[in-house]
Design a protein around this motif. Sequence first.
Motif, PDB file in Angstrom:
ATOM      1  N   LEU A 196       0.831  -1.212   0.000  1.00  0.00           N
ATOM      2  CA  LEU A 196       0.000   0.000   0.000  1.00  0.00           C
ATOM      3  C   LEU A 196       0.859   1.252   0.000  1.00  0.00           C
ATOM      4  CD1 LEU A 196      -2.552  -1.359   2.603  1.00  0.00           C
ATOM      5  CD2 LEU A 196      -2.989  -0.979   0.165  1.00  0.00           C
ATOM      6  N   PHE A 197       0.536   2.141  -0.872  1.00  0.00           N
ATOM      7  CA  PHE A 197       1.374   3.307  -1.187  1.00  0.00           C
ATOM      8  C   PHE A 197       0.590   4.605  -0.970  1.00  0.00           C
ATOM      9  CE2 PHE A 197       2.262   6.567  -4.365  1.00  0.00           C
ATOM     10  CZ  PHE A 197       3.645   6.643  -4.447  1.00  0.00           C
ATOM     11  N   LEU A 198       1.318   5.633  -0.568  1.00  0.00           N
ATOM     12  CA  LEU A 198       0.739   6.980  -0.457  1.00  0.00           C
ATOM     13  C   LEU A 198       1.829   7.968  -0.863  1.00  0.00           C
ATOM     14  CD1 LEU A 198      -1.994   7.932   0.842  1.00  0.00           C
ATOM     15  CD2 LEU A 198      -0.707   8.419   2.890  1.00  0.00           C
ATOM     16  N   GLY A 199       1.476   8.962  -1.667  1.00  0.00           N
ATOM     17  CA  GLY A 199       2.460   9.978  -2.053  1.00  0.00           C
ATOM     18  C   GLY A 199       2.023  11.358  -1.581  1.00  0.00           C
ATOM     19  N   TRP A 200       2.944  12.278  -1.655  1.00  0.00           N
ATOM     20  CA  TRP A 200       2.635  13.679  -1.336  1.00  0.00           C
ATOM     21  C   TRP A 200       2.126  14.327  -2.628  1.00  0.00           C
ATOM     22  CZ3 TRP A 200       6.737  17.889  -1.985  1.00  0.00           C
ATOM     23  CH2 TRP A 200       6.238  19.139  -1.576  1.00  0.00           C
ATOM     24  N   MET A 201       0.931  14.932  -2.575  1.00  0.00           N
ATOM     25  CA  MET A 201       0.288  15.412  -3.794  1.00  0.00           C
ATOM     26  C   MET A 201       0.702  16.865  -4.074  1.00  0.00           C
ATOM     27  SD  MET A 201      -3.467  14.322  -5.033  1.00  0.00           S
ATOM     28  CE  MET A 201      -4.410  14.990  -3.686  1.00  0.00           C
ATOM     29  N   SER A 202       1.990  17.043  -4.356  1.00  0.00           N
ATOM     30  CA  SER A 202       2.469  18.368  -4.737  1.00  0.00           C
ATOM     31  C   SER A 202       3.813  18.215  -5.435  1.00  0.00           C
ATOM     32  CB  SER A 202       2.570  19.295  -3.521  1.00  0.00           C
ATOM     33  OG  SER A 202       2.632  20.647  -3.943  1.00  0.00           O
ATOM     34  N   ASN A 203       4.455  19.350  -5.677  1.00  0.00           N
ATOM     35  CA  ASN A 203       5.696  19.370  -6.446  1.00  0.00           C
ATOM     36  C   ASN A 203       6.523  20.517  -5.888  1.00  0.00           C
ATOM     37  OD1 ASN A 203       7.579  19.959  -8.638  1.00  0.00           O
ATOM     38  ND2 ASN A 203       6.278  18.679  -9.917  1.00  0.00           N
ATOM     39  N   TRP A 204       7.815  20.289  -5.666  1.00  0.00           N
ATOM     40  CA  TRP A 204       8.636  21.350  -5.067  1.00  0.00           C
ATOM     41  C   TRP A 204       8.695  22.604  -5.941  1.00  0.00           C
ATOM     42  CZ3 TRP A 204       9.192  21.761  -0.237  1.00  0.00           C
ATOM     43  CH2 TRP A 204       9.364  20.647   0.571  1.00  0.00           C
ATOM     44  N   GLN A 205       8.302  22.487  -7.215  1.00  0.00           N
ATOM     45  CA  GLN A 205       8.311  23.687  -8.077  1.00  0.00           C
ATOM     46  C   GLN A 205       7.405  24.792  -7.522  1.00  0.00           C
ATOM     47  OE1 GLN A 205       7.127  21.936 -11.843  1.00  0.00           O
ATOM     48  NE2 GLN A 205       9.134  22.370 -12.684  1.00  0.00           N
ATOM     49  N   TYR A 206       6.300  24.378  -6.880  1.00  0.00           N
ATOM     50  CA  TYR A 206       5.341  25.399  -6.434  1.00  0.00           C
ATOM     51  C   TYR A 206       4.678  25.070  -5.092  1.00  0.00           C
ATOM     52  CZ  TYR A 206       2.931  21.928  -9.303  1.00  0.00           C
ATOM     53  OH  TYR A 206       2.535  20.750  -9.862  1.00  0.00           O
ATOM     54  N   ALA A 207       5.100  24.000  -4.445  1.00  0.00           N
ATOM     55  CA  ALA A 207       4.404  23.539  -3.238  1.00  0.00           C
ATOM     56  C   ALA A 207       4.195  24.650  -2.210  1.00  0.00           C
ATOM     57  CB  ALA A 207       5.185  22.396  -2.603  1.00  0.00           C
ATOM     58  N   ASN A 208       5.189  25.534  -2.046  1.00  0.00           N
ATOM     59  CA  ASN A 208       5.114  26.565  -1.003  1.00  0.00           C
ATOM     60  C   ASN A 208       4.157  27.707  -1.325  1.00  0.00           C
ATOM     61  OD1 ASN A 208       7.025  26.323   1.413  1.00  0.00           O
ATOM     62  ND2 ASN A 208       8.277  25.561  -0.264  1.00  0.00           N
ATOM     63  N   ILE A 209       3.713  27.774  -2.586  1.00  0.00           N
ATOM     64  CA  ILE A 209       2.901  28.943  -2.963  1.00  0.00           C
ATOM     65  C   ILE A 209       1.552  28.575  -3.579  1.00  0.00           C
ATOM     66  CG2 ILE A 209       4.781  30.638  -3.207  1.00  0.00           C
ATOM     67  CD1 ILE A 209       4.736  29.938  -6.245  1.00  0.00           C
ATOM     68  N   VAL A 210       1.145  27.320  -3.469  1.00  0.00           N
ATOM     69  CA  VAL A 210      -0.184  26.984  -4.003  1.00  0.00           C
ATOM     70  C   VAL A 210      -1.237  27.773  -3.222  1.00  0.00           C
ATOM     71  CG1 VAL A 210       0.427  24.708  -4.891  1.00  0.00           C
ATOM     72  CG2 VAL A 210      -0.404  24.920  -2.543  1.00  0.00           C
ATOM     73  N   PRO A 211      -2.346  28.155  -3.893  1.00  0.00           N
ATOM     74  CA  PRO A 211      -3.300  29.086  -3.267  1.00  0.00           C
ATOM     75  C   PRO A 211      -4.239  28.442  -2.246  1.00  0.00           C
ATOM     76  CG  PRO A 211      -3.983  28.575  -5.501  1.00  0.00           C
ATOM     77  CD  PRO A 211      -2.691  27.858  -5.289  1.00  0.00           C
ATOM     78  N   THR A 212      -3.683  27.852  -1.195  1.00  0.00           N
ATOM     79  CA  THR A 212      -4.520  27.380  -0.085  1.00  0.00           C
ATOM     80  C   THR A 212      -4.123  28.185   1.140  1.00  0.00           C
ATOM     81  OG1 THR A 212      -2.977  25.663   0.642  1.00  0.00           O
ATOM     82  CG2 THR A 212      -4.559  25.049  -1.066  1.00  0.00           C
ATOM     83  N   THR A 213      -4.981  28.216   2.128  1.00  0.00           N
ATOM     84  CA  THR A 213      -4.695  29.102   3.255  1.00  0.00           C
ATOM     85  C   THR A 213      -4.367  28.341   4.532  1.00  0.00           C
ATOM     86  OG1 THR A 213      -7.063  29.294   3.567  1.00  0.00           O
ATOM     87  CG2 THR A 213      -5.985  31.058   2.362  1.00  0.00           C
ATOM     88  N   VAL A 214      -5.380  27.797   5.176  1.00  0.00           N
ATOM     89  CA  VAL A 214      -5.181  27.200   6.500  1.00  0.00           C
ATOM     90  C   VAL A 214      -4.165  26.049   6.458  1.00  0.00           C
ATOM     91  CG1 VAL A 214      -6.387  26.114   8.421  1.00  0.00           C
ATOM     92  CG2 VAL A 214      -7.598  27.708   6.942  1.00  0.00           C
ATOM     93  N   TRP A 215      -4.236  25.244   5.418  1.00  0.00           N
ATOM     94  CA  TRP A 215      -3.404  24.039   5.275  1.00  0.00           C
ATOM     95  C   TRP A 215      -2.623  24.166   3.980  1.00  0.00           C
ATOM     96  CZ3 TRP A 215      -4.289  21.192   0.779  1.00  0.00           C
ATOM     97  CH2 TRP A 215      -5.358  21.676   0.016  1.00  0.00           C
ATOM     98  N   ARG A 216      -1.539  23.411   3.856  1.00  0.00           N
ATOM     99  CA  ARG A 216      -0.878  23.346   2.556  1.00  0.00           C
ATOM    100  C   ARG A 216      -0.385  21.929   2.273  1.00  0.00           C
ATOM    101  NH1 ARG A 216       1.891  28.557   1.787  1.00  0.00           N
ATOM    102  NH2 ARG A 216       0.457  29.509   0.308  1.00  0.00           N
TER     103      ARG A 216
END
Length: 501
Positions: free
Chosen positions: A315-335
């Motif tokens: 069973l596998f789980l990945g992080w659903m983002s990319n270091w290219q933009y992970a820090n600036i995706v337009p979410t607020t409370v959580w990222r």
Amino acid sequence: MKNSFKPIAYLLITFAFSACSENKKEQKAEIEIPDSGPVFDEVYRPQYHFTPAENWMNDPNGMVYLDGEYHLFYQHNPDSNVWGPMHWGHAVSTDMLHWKHLPIALYPDSLGTIFSGSAVIDKGNTSGLGKGGVNPMVAIFTYHHPEKSQTQGIAYSNDKGRTWTKYENNPVLENPGIPDFRDPKVSWYDHGDGTGKWIMTLAVKDKISFYSSPNLIDWKHESDFNPSWASYGGVWECPDLFPLIDQEGHEKWVLLVSINPGGPNGGSATQYFTGNFDGNSFNADGKEVKWIDYGADNYAGVTWSDIPKADGRRLFLGWMSNWQYANIVPTTVWRSAMTLPRKLELYHFDGKNLLASRPVQEIKTLYDNSEKIEAKSHLLRDELFHLDLKKKEESLASIKLSNELGEEVILSVEEDKIVFDRSKSGKVKFNKEFQAIHEAPLNGLEIYDIDIYSDKSSLEIFFNEGELVLTEIIFPNAPLLKLDLEGIENNGEIHYLNSTW
Ligand code: FRU
């Protein structure tokens, strides 16, 4: 990003050391973290994917199963919604879909902040860290320190992961003078005669190093793996090593290696190797770079330890983002969110051993009601859905999801490739790379089946039941509910999904 680290680390790290220098019991008083309510209604908050209650998350860590609970630890900055001093956040679930947030498991200390790693159940108490007849849960992680560099440490819990104690003689593996020396994934290697040893698979700059240990404390270098033909576009990170049974019933070993940057569609991605591991070294059975996912947003994924034999799934789980933009995706409370949990399986195609990722069957427990899709256009009722489509034989295909604002994503099956276009999907301007068009080569694979899982801000697309996968995050300004299909049979189905909050 070879030999480098996220620059923001250096600014925030001093704060972490002064704030959290405790090296023994790390449990804060039991804190109430809401599992529902306004914080979970934020517009892009996934409704059936794991997210931290608040603030920043990256890689999944320490995934281990014990007594009916799936444990998920994760790279977490509890003080901000950008990457910073890393802690291990913690949550548990009985089905990998409904999660209960627990207090932070591991805090930074004088040896460093807590980077990625794994956890195992130390059956037989080889470490001697179990007390009162308990087989301890042992976490093996990287200490990241700007001056002392990266070393490996361990911590243990004798109460099912609820409280943690760092091993008093950390680190258990010193740095040999290489800045990138991290992300230990540990598993038990059985010699087949009732004896065995622990194997640590470690990312070391641009190679994988294997270490072995009788007790999780004393480690010996066994071998390195870095074939000339592998992908070296960036630093190697977050490896995993495990056996699977292939279609002919033979055991094959799989080595996952995340790489950043250098992914097939830019930035972060995970390559994998199939081959043989003999307890000492890994030998690949081909000379071709293979990717677990061709989307831009599945990184640092690893698999759960200690899944019972009766279950038998990898069973596998990945992080659903990319270091290219992970820090600036337009979410607020959580990222950042995790991918859906997936079951990994081998399949054979064109003389190659390949890895399929399929959503776990537990997802069906979230089905609400279903509808047939019998026309080329369809108005969806909600953006939480699983779309189950069959492609027309010998035809190209396209699937468009759009809204009344003219925002859209388009997925096309072309002659020899898949194309995914999110360039007009809503909020895209926060990063140039986010607007890129993504492609996945078919290499002769005939597409017959397409499953799309949509949540508030993600699409996970599985072709031929997971033989080819694209995981993509999106930020539309209104839900993408208008569906237009070309080259798709008119026997499709849509299953609306319930929120897990
Ligand atoms: C992967 C990674 C790991 C590291 C962690 C730090 O995304 O860079 O190599 O341990 O993130 O947060």
